[in-house]
Design a protein around this motif. Sequence first.
Motif, PDB file in Angstrom:
ATOM      1  N   PRO A  11       4.372  -3.855 -18.514  1.00 36.50           N
ATOM      2  CA  PRO A  11       3.833  -2.894 -19.889  1.00 36.50           C
ATOM      3  C   PRO A  11       5.239  -3.540 -20.660  1.00 36.50           C
ATOM      4  CG  PRO A  11       5.100  -1.968 -18.402  1.00 36.50           C
ATOM      5  CD  PRO A  11       3.879  -2.679 -17.479  1.00 36.50           C
ATOM      6  N   GLN A  37       7.498 -11.227 -11.247  1.00 29.37           N
ATOM      7  CA  GLN A  37       7.519  -9.431 -10.941  1.00 29.37           C
ATOM      8  C   GLN A  37       5.570  -9.344 -10.787  1.00 29.37           C
ATOM      9  OE1 GLN A  37       9.026  -5.634 -11.674  1.00 29.37           O
ATOM     10  NE2 GLN A  37       7.870  -4.797 -10.127  1.00 29.37           N
ATOM     11  N   HIS A  38       5.161  -9.767 -11.812  1.00 29.13           N
ATOM     12  CA  HIS A  38       4.172  -9.658 -12.299  1.00 29.13           C
ATOM     13  C   HIS A  38       4.078 -11.075 -12.647  1.00 29.13           C
ATOM     14  CE1 HIS A  38       3.529  -4.940 -13.066  1.00 29.13           C
ATOM     15  NE2 HIS A  38       3.282  -5.476 -12.132  1.00 29.13           N
ATOM     16  N   ASP A  40      -0.304 -12.385 -11.532  1.00 26.66           N
ATOM     17  CA  ASP A  40      -1.598 -12.362 -11.956  1.00 26.66           C
ATOM     18  C   ASP A  40      -1.370 -12.898 -13.371  1.00 26.66           C
ATOM     19  OD1 ASP A  40      -2.022 -11.694  -9.466  1.00 26.66           O
ATOM     20  OD2 ASP A  40      -3.002 -10.174 -10.168  1.00 26.66           O
ATOM     21  N   LEU A  43      -1.899 -10.233 -15.964  1.00 24.11           N
ATOM     22  CA  LEU A  43      -0.768  -8.393 -15.571  1.00 24.11           C
ATOM     23  C   LEU A  43       0.756  -9.202 -16.316  1.00 24.11           C
ATOM     24  CD1 LEU A  43      -0.937  -7.136 -12.810  1.00 24.11           C
ATOM     25  CD2 LEU A  43      -1.974  -6.406 -14.466  1.00 24.11           C
ATOM     26  N   SER A  64       5.891 -10.632  -5.253  1.00 25.23           N
ATOM     27  CA  SER A  64       5.749  -8.656  -5.003  1.00 25.23           C
ATOM     28  C   SER A  64       6.716  -9.106  -3.606  1.00 25.23           C
ATOM     29  CB  SER A  64       4.154  -8.507  -4.426  1.00 25.23           C
ATOM     30  OG  SER A  64       3.750  -8.059  -5.671  1.00 25.23           O
ATOM     31  N   GLN A  70      11.867  -7.234  -3.658  1.00 26.55           N
ATOM     32  CA  GLN A  70      12.041  -7.428  -4.228  1.00 26.55           C
ATOM     33  C   GLN A  70      13.488  -7.396  -5.406  1.00 26.55           C
ATOM     34  OE1 GLN A  70       9.104  -5.088  -7.091  1.00 26.55           O
ATOM     35  NE2 GLN A  70       7.610  -7.204  -7.026  1.00 26.55           N
ATOM     36  N   ASP A  95      11.903   1.331 -16.805  1.00 21.67           N
ATOM     37  CA  ASP A  95      12.049   1.228 -15.795  1.00 21.67           C
ATOM     38  C   ASP A  95      11.626   0.621 -14.489  1.00 21.67           C
ATOM     39  OD1 ASP A  95       9.346   2.137 -16.116  1.00 21.67           O
ATOM     40  OD2 ASP A  95       9.876   4.305 -16.604  1.00 21.67           O
ATOM     41  N   THR A  96      11.080  -0.901 -13.983  1.00 22.05           N
ATOM     42  CA  THR A  96      10.680  -0.938 -13.300  1.00 22.05           C
ATOM     43  C   THR A  96      12.050  -1.808 -12.487  1.00 22.05           C
ATOM     44  OG1 THR A  96      10.788  -3.298 -13.482  1.00 22.05           O
ATOM     45  CG2 THR A  96       9.159  -1.806 -14.526  1.00 22.05           C
ATOM     46  N   ASN A  97      11.275  -2.102 -11.450  1.00 20.36           N
ATOM     47  CA  ASN A  97      12.267  -2.687 -10.241  1.00 20.36           C
ATOM     48  C   ASN A  97      13.079  -4.406 -10.740  1.00 20.36           C
ATOM     49  OD1 ASN A  97      12.444  -1.542  -8.194  1.00 20.36           O
ATOM     50  ND2 ASN A  97      10.761  -2.618  -7.066  1.00 20.36           N
ATOM     51  N   PRO A 128       9.893   6.295  -7.420  1.00 20.68           N
ATOM     52  CA  PRO A 128      10.206   4.786  -7.932  1.00 20.68           C
ATOM     53  C   PRO A 128      11.772   4.697  -9.732  1.00 20.68           C
ATOM     54  CG  PRO A 128       8.211   4.195  -7.482  1.00 20.68           C
ATOM     55  CD  PRO A 128       8.073   5.331  -7.887  1.00 20.68           C
ATOM     56  N   GLU A 129      10.034   4.747 -10.057  1.00 19.91           N
ATOM     57  CA  GLU A 129      11.219   4.891 -12.129  1.00 19.91           C
ATOM     58  C   GLU A 129      11.662   5.477 -12.501  1.00 19.91           C
ATOM     59  OE1 GLU A 129       7.539   4.819 -11.215  1.00 19.91           O
ATOM     60  OE2 GLU A 129       6.577   2.894 -11.538  1.00 19.91           O
ATOM     61  N   HIS A 205      -2.508   3.452 -11.227  1.00 27.40           N
ATOM     62  CA  HIS A 205      -2.028   2.494 -10.137  1.00 27.40           C
ATOM     63  C   HIS A 205      -0.907   3.021  -9.838  1.00 27.40           C
ATOM     64  CE1 HIS A 205       0.600   1.963 -14.212  1.00 27.40           C
ATOM     65  NE2 HIS A 205       1.510   1.742 -13.402  1.00 27.40           N
ATOM     66  N   ARG A 206       0.023   4.088  -9.639  1.00 27.74           N
ATOM     67  CA  ARG A 206       0.924   4.947  -9.740  1.00 27.74           C
ATOM     68  C   ARG A 206       1.031   4.826  -7.381  1.00 27.74           C
ATOM     69  NH1 ARG A 206       5.142   4.324 -13.540  1.00 27.74           N
ATOM     70  NH2 ARG A 206       4.066   5.310 -14.879  1.00 27.74           N
ATOM     71  N   PRO A 236      -4.275  -4.753  -9.436  1.00 24.20           N
ATOM     72  CA  PRO A 236      -4.107  -5.660  -8.155  1.00 24.20           C
ATOM     73  C   PRO A 236      -3.813  -4.887  -7.368  1.00 24.20           C
ATOM     74  CG  PRO A 236      -2.622  -6.463  -9.448  1.00 24.20           C
ATOM     75  CD  PRO A 236      -3.673  -5.713 -10.319  1.00 24.20           C
ATOM     76  N   ARG A 237      -2.617  -3.660  -7.351  1.00 25.45           N
ATOM     77  CA  ARG A 237      -2.001  -2.782  -6.863  1.00 25.45           C
ATOM     78  C   ARG A 237      -3.034  -1.692  -6.179  1.00 25.45           C
ATOM     79  NH1 ARG A 237       3.175  -0.361  -6.363  1.00 25.45           N
ATOM     80  NH2 ARG A 237       2.883   0.657  -5.162  1.00 25.45           N
TER      81      ARG A 237
HETATM   82  C1  UD1 Z   1       5.290  -1.956 -11.779  1.00 21.39           C
HETATM   83  C2  UD1 Z   1       6.498  -0.904 -11.970  1.00 21.39           C
HETATM   84  C3  UD1 Z   1       5.608   0.257 -12.717  1.00 21.39           C
HETATM   85  C4  UD1 Z   1       5.059   0.289 -13.806  1.00 21.39           C
HETATM   86  C5  UD1 Z   1       3.451  -1.129 -13.466  1.00 21.39           C
HETATM   87  C6  UD1 Z   1       3.006  -1.913 -14.773  1.00 21.39           C
HETATM   88  C7  UD1 Z   1       7.879  -0.812 -10.422  1.00 21.39           C
HETATM   89  C8  UD1 Z   1       8.637  -0.327  -9.018  1.00 21.39           C
HETATM   90  N1  UD1 Z   1       7.127  -0.756 -10.647  1.00 21.39           N
HETATM   91  O1  UD1 Z   1       4.616  -0.922 -10.339  1.00 21.39           O
HETATM   92  O2  UD1 Z   1       6.378   1.436 -13.400  1.00 21.39           O
HETATM   93  O3  UD1 Z   1       4.108   1.287 -14.264  1.00 21.39           O
HETATM   94  O4  UD1 Z   1       4.190  -2.257 -12.681  1.00 21.39           O
HETATM   95  O5  UD1 Z   1       2.222  -2.357 -14.503  1.00 21.39           O
HETATM   96  O6  UD1 Z   1       8.680  -1.098 -10.051  1.00 21.39           O
HETATM   97  N2  UD1 Z   1       0.418  -7.188  -7.476  1.00 21.39           N
HETATM   98  C9  UD1 Z   1      -0.375  -8.499  -7.341  1.00 21.39           C
HETATM   99  N3  UD1 Z   1       0.119  -9.334  -8.672  1.00 21.39           N
HETATM  100  C10 UD1 Z   1       0.673  -9.084  -9.332  1.00 21.39           C
HETATM  101  C11 UD1 Z   1       1.562  -8.250  -9.429  1.00 21.39           C
HETATM  102  C12 UD1 Z   1       1.387  -6.808  -8.631  1.00 21.39           C
HETATM  103  O7  UD1 Z   1      -0.936  -8.171  -6.826  1.00 21.39           O
HETATM  104  O8  UD1 Z   1       0.492  -9.758  -9.617  1.00 21.39           O
HETATM  105  C13 UD1 Z   1      -0.057  -6.347  -6.367  1.00 21.39           C
HETATM  106  C14 UD1 Z   1       0.639  -6.849  -5.300  1.00 21.39           C
HETATM  107  O9  UD1 Z   1       0.240  -6.246  -3.945  1.00 21.39           O
HETATM  108  C15 UD1 Z   1       1.887  -5.469  -5.320  1.00 21.39           C
HETATM  109  C16 UD1 Z   1       1.435  -4.649  -5.806  1.00 21.39           C
HETATM  110  O10 UD1 Z   1       0.656  -5.202  -6.372  1.00 21.39           O
HETATM  111  O11 UD1 Z   1       2.342  -5.512  -4.010  1.00 21.39           O
HETATM  112  C17 UD1 Z   1       2.523  -3.669  -6.074  1.00 21.39           C
HETATM  113  O12 UD1 Z   1       3.424  -4.730  -6.687  1.00 21.39           O
HETATM  114  P1  UD1 Z   1       4.766  -4.038  -8.015  1.00 21.39           P
HETATM  115  O13 UD1 Z   1       5.423  -5.081  -9.235  1.00 21.39           O
HETATM  116  O14 UD1 Z   1       5.259  -3.624  -6.486  1.00 21.39           O
HETATM  117  O15 UD1 Z   1       4.487  -2.751  -8.947  1.00 21.39           O
HETATM  118  P2  UD1 Z   1       3.643  -2.066  -9.990  1.00 21.39           P
HETATM  119  O16 UD1 Z   1       2.334  -1.177  -8.844  1.00 21.39           O
HETATM  120  O17 UD1 Z   1       2.611  -3.317 -10.217  1.00 21.39           O
END
Ligand code: UD1
Length: 355
Positions: A11, A37-38, A40, A43, A64, A70, A95-97, A128-129, A205-206, A236-237
């Motif tokens: 986002p 953080q993202h 893929d 994403l 991740s 992270q 509001d992400t990490n 977390p957000e 995805h939350r 992916p989550r």
């Molecule tokens: C994060 C945000 C959330 C936001 C969301 C948008 C935090 C705490 N959360 O959540 O507020 O709504 O992004 O999508 O920052 N993964 C992949 N590929 C990627 C990214 C993540 O496979 O490119 C998988 C991994 O298993 C990872 C899991 O998704 O552990 C969670 O990813 P993470 O970045 O920790 O949080 P989101 O759930 O994406």
Amino acid sequence: MKVVSVVGARPQFVKLAPIAKAASAAGIEHVIVHTGQHYDPMLSDVFFDDLGIPAPDVHLGVGSGSHGVQTGSMLGALDAVFDEHAPDWVLVYGDTNSTLAAAVSAVKLHYPLAHLEAGLRSFNRRMPEEHNRVLTDHAADVCLAPTEVAMGHLASEGLAERSELVGDVMTDVLFQVRDSVAGTPSALVEELGLTPGEFHVATIHRAENTDDPTRLAEIAAALSSLEHPVILLAHPRVVAKAAAHGIELTQGSLIAHAPLAYPDLIAAVLASRGVVTDSGGLQKEAFLLRVPCTTVRPETEWVETVDLGWNVLANTSDEIAAAVSRPAPQPTDAAPYGDGRAAERVIDELLRRAG
Ligand code: UD1
């Protein structure tokens, strides 16, 4: 003036697009830092490509991990980036990490910090957000709020003097993309042979909905028993959690599909009969497109969508079934998310305060 934008999650790339454009139009120096953080391509990279965002100047490649690992990895890496660029503003989004890490690094190094999409509150301390946004607002030198409701929250926390109502930058980009896809058929509809107006677009995805297997299984079962096809654009989550717990994401009416690029998502939502989601952005996008939304959460930060009748909160299977089959909402021309020119106001405000 030099602004360093720090982004990392899907986002945030959407919010960055209009800011990058407005910064370029104003002729200010804009450095883009991607935390990683993202990672893929669906994403991350597709948003830069489709929304015309310049490639990141710095990529931290953090990836991740648990919240502490992270956030801590980003924090450690950002100190050197900020010191190298010595910005007039560090601009953080949502509001992400990635938001929290950049906020902490900036204030510790005494670089002025601006928080875009400030003042949102769910009042749910399990999210977390919620910690990320509260901590970032209180660290920031300027809180750039999207709505009057957000301004009210900032005022009640003693932050009125450093808060500014700018509108919502997601409105800026959404209106542009909506106009660009108007009249073109949805790629999702064509690929899956769907009937326009006879399917739902879903995202889940939350952490609150995915991490507990019982909760995730309940949501999958609820969506699978709806009358019309439900296309789950699976982050992916949710794919990882479902696989770990043996939960089928394609069952009954429920069809799992990879996430979509932003223009394809908007075209799919426009063609759908409604959205079912726990995403913040999608609730608002559905409202702005005047598509009914059902939000699978006990509360929302985007209360205007609920007050205006276009969004219903639903948690149990029965509530979800009732919400998606409710009568069409009353038409409205209310514009609580601004006029599509928020990014210009953000840049003006940063210039004014820097001066
Ligand atoms: C994060 C945000 C959330 C936001 C969301 C948008 C935090 C705490 N959360 O959540 O507020 O709504 O992004 O999508 O920052 N993964 C992949 N590929 C990627 C990214 C993540 O496979 O490119 C998988 C991994 O298993 C990872 C899991 O998704 O552990 C969670 O990813 P993470 O970045 O920790 O949080 P989101 O759930 O994406």
